[in-house]
Design a protein around this motif. Structure first.
Motif, PDB file in Angstrom:
ATOM      1  N   PHE A  38      25.155  96.145  71.271  1.00  0.00           N
ATOM      2  CA  PHE A  38      26.135  95.061  71.410  1.00  0.00           C
ATOM      3  C   PHE A  38      25.615  93.999  72.370  1.00  0.00           C
ATOM      4  O   PHE A  38      25.707  92.807  72.111  1.00  0.00           O
ATOM      5  N   ARG A  39      25.054  94.448  73.510  1.00  0.00           N
ATOM      6  CA  ARG A  39      24.532  93.524  74.525  1.00  0.00           C
ATOM      7  C   ARG A  39      23.439  92.635  73.944  1.00  0.00           C
ATOM      8  O   ARG A  39      23.429  91.426  74.157  1.00  0.00           O
ATOM      9  N   GLN A  40      22.527  93.223  73.162  1.00  0.00           N
ATOM     10  CA  GLN A  40      21.438  92.438  72.577  1.00  0.00           C
ATOM     11  C   GLN A  40      21.949  91.433  71.545  1.00  0.00           C
ATOM     12  O   GLN A  40      21.498  90.295  71.518  1.00  0.00           O
ATOM     13  N   ARG A  41      22.886  91.875  70.690  1.00  0.00           N
ATOM     14  CA  ARG A  41      23.444  90.958  69.682  1.00  0.00           C
ATOM     15  C   ARG A  41      24.169  89.797  70.336  1.00  0.00           C
ATOM     16  O   ARG A  41      23.989  88.639  69.955  1.00  0.00           O
ATOM     17  N   ILE A  43      34.380  83.857  84.376  1.00  0.00           N
ATOM     18  CA  ILE A  43      34.163  85.248  83.989  1.00  0.00           C
ATOM     19  C   ILE A  43      35.126  85.639  82.878  1.00  0.00           C
ATOM     20  O   ILE A  43      36.318  85.389  82.967  1.00  0.00           O
ATOM     21  N   VAL A  44      34.573  86.284  81.853  1.00  0.00           N
ATOM     22  CA  VAL A  44      35.371  86.857  80.777  1.00  0.00           C
ATOM     23  C   VAL A  44      35.157  88.363  80.816  1.00  0.00           C
ATOM     24  O   VAL A  44      34.020  88.831  80.851  1.00  0.00           O
ATOM     25  N   ILE A  45      36.252  89.109  80.829  1.00  0.00           N
ATOM     26  CA  ILE A  45      36.193  90.571  80.814  1.00  0.00           C
ATOM     27  C   ILE A  45      36.381  91.037  79.371  1.00  0.00           C
ATOM     28  O   ILE A  45      37.294  90.591  78.683  1.00  0.00           O
ATOM     29  N   LEU A  46      35.503  91.935  78.926  1.00  0.00           N
ATOM     30  CA  LEU A  46      35.607  92.536  77.594  1.00  0.00           C
ATOM     31  C   LEU A  46      35.975  94.006  77.750  1.00  0.00           C
ATOM     32  O   LEU A  46      35.536  94.651  78.702  1.00  0.00           O
ATOM     33  N   THR A  47      36.750  94.518  76.817  1.00  0.00           N
ATOM     34  CA  THR A  47      37.069  95.926  76.855  1.00  0.00           C
ATOM     35  C   THR A  47      37.387  96.468  75.479  1.00  0.00           C
ATOM     36  O   THR A  47      37.836  95.731  74.610  1.00  0.00           O
ATOM     37  N   LYS A  58      37.344  94.219  72.612  1.00  0.00           N
ATOM     38  CA  LYS A  58      36.153  94.373  71.781  1.00  0.00           C
ATOM     39  C   LYS A  58      36.565  94.829  70.398  1.00  0.00           C
ATOM     40  O   LYS A  58      37.534  95.580  70.288  1.00  0.00           O
ATOM     41  N   PRO A  59      35.892  94.496  69.376  1.00  0.00           N
ATOM     42  CA  PRO A  59      34.736  93.605  69.371  1.00  0.00           C
ATOM     43  C   PRO A  59      35.202  92.155  69.401  1.00  0.00           C
ATOM     44  O   PRO A  59      35.907  91.703  68.501  1.00  0.00           O
ATOM     45  N   ASP A 116      35.224  83.132  70.394  1.00  0.00           N
ATOM     46  CA  ASP A 116      36.318  83.286  71.358  1.00  0.00           C
ATOM     47  C   ASP A 116      35.774  83.403  72.781  1.00  0.00           C
ATOM     48  O   ASP A 116      36.351  82.869  73.725  1.00  0.00           O
ATOM     49  N   ILE A 117      34.653  84.102  72.934  1.00  0.00           N
ATOM     50  CA  ILE A 117      34.033  84.240  74.255  1.00  0.00           C
ATOM     51  C   ILE A 117      33.583  82.866  74.760  1.00  0.00           C
ATOM     52  O   ILE A 117      33.844  82.487  75.900  1.00  0.00           O
ATOM     53  N   ILE A 118      32.929  82.111  73.895  1.00  0.00           N
ATOM     54  CA  ILE A 118      32.426  80.791  74.286  1.00  0.00           C
ATOM     55  C   ILE A 118      33.579  79.848  74.615  1.00  0.00           C
ATOM     56  O   ILE A 118      33.526  79.107  75.601  1.00  0.00           O
TER      57      ILE A 118
END
Length: 186
Positions: free
Chosen positions: A26-29, A89-93, A115-116, A121-123
């Protein structure tokens, strides 16, 4: 640290983005997607590594997973704010619930996404103007889904012990077993 071509978001050229997630795939993608959008991404798999990288890079943006192998992502928020007060900062969970969303925002996160999370949305959350709030999701989780996520989170925190989870949620053990046996609602 990877440098990416200029994206459609001018704010991204000013500071690196710290991405913290213990799920390597996930981190790499997500890092690749964010780099394509113009962010300079510094990635870490845990809190200790993130603190070390943050001290060097002084990120202007951060995307942090809530549950990491070496601790809680919310613990990083104060550290990042101390390094750079204007960091977004955006928190994902994987466990979206109201209590942790409130905690994330109170500690200084600009948004909290389940997640996912969609990279768009993150941007949007990272690039929202000062004093503005990100748009609400087009398709928010249903109340049934939020309840199910909360139950799953408590179940995981109780080390998958049904009896302990039922006690903490103040529900009958058999009712909890039926809920856990079903698929997640949409």
């Amino acid at each position: 640290m990877a440098t990416a071509p200029a994206g459609d978001t001018p704010a991204t050229a000013q500071a690196p983005l710290l991405l913290v997630d213990d799920d390597q795939a996930f981190r790499q993608r997500l890092a690749t997607t964010l780099e394509r959008r113009g962010f300079v991404v510094v990635a870490a798999s845990g809190i200790a590594e993130a603190r070390r990288l943050a001290a060097q890079a002084k990120p202007g943006f951060a995307v942090v997973d809530m549950r990491l192998e070496d601790g809680n992502g919310l613990d990083l928020v104060a550290d990042l704010r101390a390094l750079r007060p204007d960091v977004k900062i955006v928190i994902l969970t994987g466990y979206g619930n109201l209590a942790t969303a409130v905690a994330a925002v109170k500690t200084g996160a600009v948004d909290y996404l389940a997640k996912p999370a969609d990279p768009d949305d993150i941007i949007k959350a990272l690039t929202v103007g000062a004093g503005e709030r990100p748009e609400p999701p087009a398709e928010p989780m249903s109340a049934d889904r939020v309840r199910w996520e909360h139950i799953q989170r408590v179940y995981e925190l109780c080390d998958r012990n049904v009896s302990e989870t039922a006690r903490r949620l103040k529900m009958h053990r058999r009712t909890l077993q039926r809920i856990l046996a079903k698929r997640s609602p949409r």
